[in-house]
Design an enzyme around this catalytic site. Structure first.
Site, PDB file in Angstrom:
ATOM      1  N   GLY A  16       0.782  -1.236   0.000  1.00  0.00           N
ATOM      2  CA  GLY A  16       0.000   0.000   0.000  1.00  0.00           C
ATOM      3  C   GLY A  16       0.810   1.280   0.000  1.00  0.00           C
ATOM      4  O   GLY A  16       0.298   2.340   0.382  1.00  0.00           O
ATOM      5  N   SER A  17       2.046   1.238  -0.481  1.00  0.00           N
ATOM      6  CA  SER A  17       2.843   2.476  -0.420  1.00  0.00           C
ATOM      7  C   SER A  17       2.329   3.520  -1.411  1.00  0.00           C
ATOM      8  O   SER A  17       2.379   4.723  -1.123  1.00  0.00           O
ATOM      9  CB  SER A  17       4.332   2.186  -0.642  1.00  0.00           C
ATOM     10  OG  SER A  17       4.590   1.787  -1.969  1.00  0.00           O
ATOM     11  N   ASN A  18       1.825   3.110  -2.550  1.00  0.00           N
ATOM     12  CA  ASN A  18       1.232   4.089  -3.475  1.00  0.00           C
ATOM     13  C   ASN A  18      -0.067   4.659  -2.908  1.00  0.00           C
ATOM     14  O   ASN A  18      -0.353   5.846  -3.068  1.00  0.00           O
ATOM     15  CB  ASN A  18       0.982   3.458  -4.844  1.00  0.00           C
ATOM     16  CG  ASN A  18       2.242   3.448  -5.687  1.00  0.00           C
ATOM     17  OD1 ASN A  18       2.692   4.502  -6.148  1.00  0.00           O
ATOM     18  ND2 ASN A  18       2.834   2.279  -5.877  1.00  0.00           N
ATOM     19  N   ILE A  97      -7.626  -9.277 -11.393  1.00  0.00           N
ATOM     20  CA  ILE A  97      -8.085  -8.820 -12.701  1.00  0.00           C
ATOM     21  C   ILE A  97      -9.541  -8.387 -12.561  1.00  0.00           C
ATOM     22  O   ILE A  97     -10.352  -9.113 -11.974  1.00  0.00           O
ATOM     23  CB  ILE A  97      -7.925  -9.939 -13.745  1.00  0.00           C
ATOM     24  CG1 ILE A  97      -6.426 -10.187 -13.958  1.00  0.00           C
ATOM     25  CG2 ILE A  97      -8.612  -9.574 -15.062  1.00  0.00           C
ATOM     26  CD1 ILE A  97      -6.112 -11.379 -14.821  1.00  0.00           C
ATOM     27  N   ASN A 112      -4.845   3.344 -12.987  1.00  0.00           N
ATOM     28  CA  ASN A 112      -3.951   2.308 -12.467  1.00  0.00           C
ATOM     29  C   ASN A 112      -2.526   2.804 -12.579  1.00  0.00           C
ATOM     30  O   ASN A 112      -2.207   3.589 -13.481  1.00  0.00           O
ATOM     31  CB  ASN A 112      -4.109   1.026 -13.303  1.00  0.00           C
ATOM     32  CG  ASN A 112      -3.208  -0.102 -12.822  1.00  0.00           C
ATOM     33  OD1 ASN A 112      -3.082  -0.331 -11.607  1.00  0.00           O
ATOM     34  ND2 ASN A 112      -2.557  -0.798 -13.746  1.00  0.00           N
ATOM     35  N   HIS A 114       1.315   1.293 -13.112  1.00  0.00           N
ATOM     36  CA  HIS A 114       2.000   0.075 -13.532  1.00  0.00           C
ATOM     37  C   HIS A 114       3.505   0.349 -13.554  1.00  0.00           C
ATOM     38  O   HIS A 114       3.934   1.381 -14.078  1.00  0.00           O
ATOM     39  CB  HIS A 114       1.511  -0.344 -14.928  1.00  0.00           C
ATOM     40  CG  HIS A 114       2.120  -1.633 -15.378  1.00  0.00           C
ATOM     41  ND1 HIS A 114       1.743  -2.850 -14.852  1.00  0.00           N
ATOM     42  CD2 HIS A 114       3.109  -1.896 -16.267  1.00  0.00           C
ATOM     43  CE1 HIS A 114       2.472  -3.807 -15.417  1.00  0.00           C
ATOM     44  NE2 HIS A 114       3.306  -3.256 -16.269  1.00  0.00           N
TER      45      HIS A 114
HETATM   46  C1  GRF Z   1       3.706  -0.984  -7.413  1.00  0.00           C
HETATM   47  O1  GRF Z   1       4.958  -1.195  -7.985  1.00  0.00           O
HETATM   48  C2  GRF Z   1       2.674  -0.726  -8.478  1.00  0.00           C
HETATM   49  O2  GRF Z   1       3.178  -0.055  -9.589  1.00  0.00           O
HETATM   50  C3  GRF Z   1       2.267  -2.122  -8.873  1.00  0.00           C
HETATM   51  O3  GRF Z   1       2.271  -2.858  -7.671  1.00  0.00           O
HETATM   52  C4  GRF Z   1       3.163  -2.244  -6.751  1.00  0.00           C
HETATM   53  C5  GRF Z   1       2.371  -1.949  -5.526  1.00  0.00           C
HETATM   54  O4  GRF Z   1       3.168  -1.444  -4.481  1.00  0.00           O
HETATM   55  N1  GRF Z   1       1.008  -2.109  -9.572  1.00  0.00           N
HETATM   56  P1  GRF Z   1       2.477  -0.750  -3.244  1.00  0.00           P
HETATM   57  O5  GRF Z   1       1.477  -1.743  -2.667  1.00  0.00           O
HETATM   58  O6  GRF Z   1       1.808   0.497  -3.723  1.00  0.00           O
HETATM   59  O7  GRF Z   1       3.579  -0.458  -2.272  1.00  0.00           O
END
Ligand code: GRF
Length: 196
Positions: A16-18, A97, A112, A114
């Site tokens: 969940g860092s993003n 998915i 999203n 990626h």
């Molecule tokens: C990130 O690298 C994102 O681009 C990909 O999955 C990873 C998730 O990392 N889709 P986090 O859970 O946000 O730390």
């Protein structure tokens, strides 16, 4: 004048860092969105225990009790998203998915992130694949979600160099720093382009 804030739900499956980066950015008074729900499909998702979940409603709708009935799981997600009036969905490491039910309901309103320079390397193991291909550059992409996984109109991209000493973990860490900067910026840009 107070800005109109779009109601954003963030879907995640792990660390969940993003998601944390998005929630932190949305705390700024002039950011054009507010987080209304953090939603995961995994009870063991690390993001459920982070700072964001202390301030934003967080829910887990585990996919496993649905025993492969993807449509029923998504219907449950959709009900939760409707309950909070989510207008925009940000997928942030959501590792399922999606079916046309959710994608269609939020058509043109789901993003999203990626970890590659799409259209290069859709799918998994992007860092390994970029190194194996001998690429000089790698990065991350925020795009609008369509029915085809890791496709859809690009909103923004960020690049990093691939260094000779890189292994997939080192490269992933360099890309992740950019992901945390890119996603909040891309979401704000995306919102600016939406109809009122
Ligand atoms: C990130 O690298 C994102 O681009 C990909 O999955 C990873 C998730 O990392 N889709 P986090 O859970 O946000 O730390």
């Amino acid at each position: 004048m107070a800005c109109l804030k779009r109601r954003v739900a963030i879907l995640f499956s792990g660390r969940g860092s993003n998601m944390e980066a998005l929630v932190a950015a949305m705390a700024a008074p002039d950011y054009p969105a507010t987080p209304v729900l953090l939603l995961t499909n995994r009870p063991d998702a690390g993001g459920l225990h982070g700072a964001a979940a202390q301030t934003v409603p967080a829910r887990c709708i585990d996919h496993r009790p649905f025993r492969g009935d993807r449509a029923a799981h998504e219907a449950a997600l959709l009900a939760a998203l409707r309950e909070v009036g989510a207008e925009i969905i940000c997928l942030a490491g959501y590792m399922r998915i999606l079916t046309p039910l959710l994608v269609g309901t939020f058509a043109g309103r789901m993003l999203n992130i990626h970890p590659s320079l799409l259209p290069l390397y859709p799918g998994l193991h992007t860092h390994e694949r970029a190194i194996a291909a001998g690429d000089a550059r790698h990065g991350c992409t925020v795009h609008v979600v369509t029915d085809v996984m890791d496709e859809g109109p690009m909103v923004a991209q960020a690049e990093v160099p691939i260094l000779p000493s890189d292994d997939p973990d080192a490269l992933a860490a360099r890309v992740l720093v950019q992901e945390h900067l890119l996603y909040p910026r891309a979401l704000a840009t995306f919102i600016e382009g939406l109809q009122p």
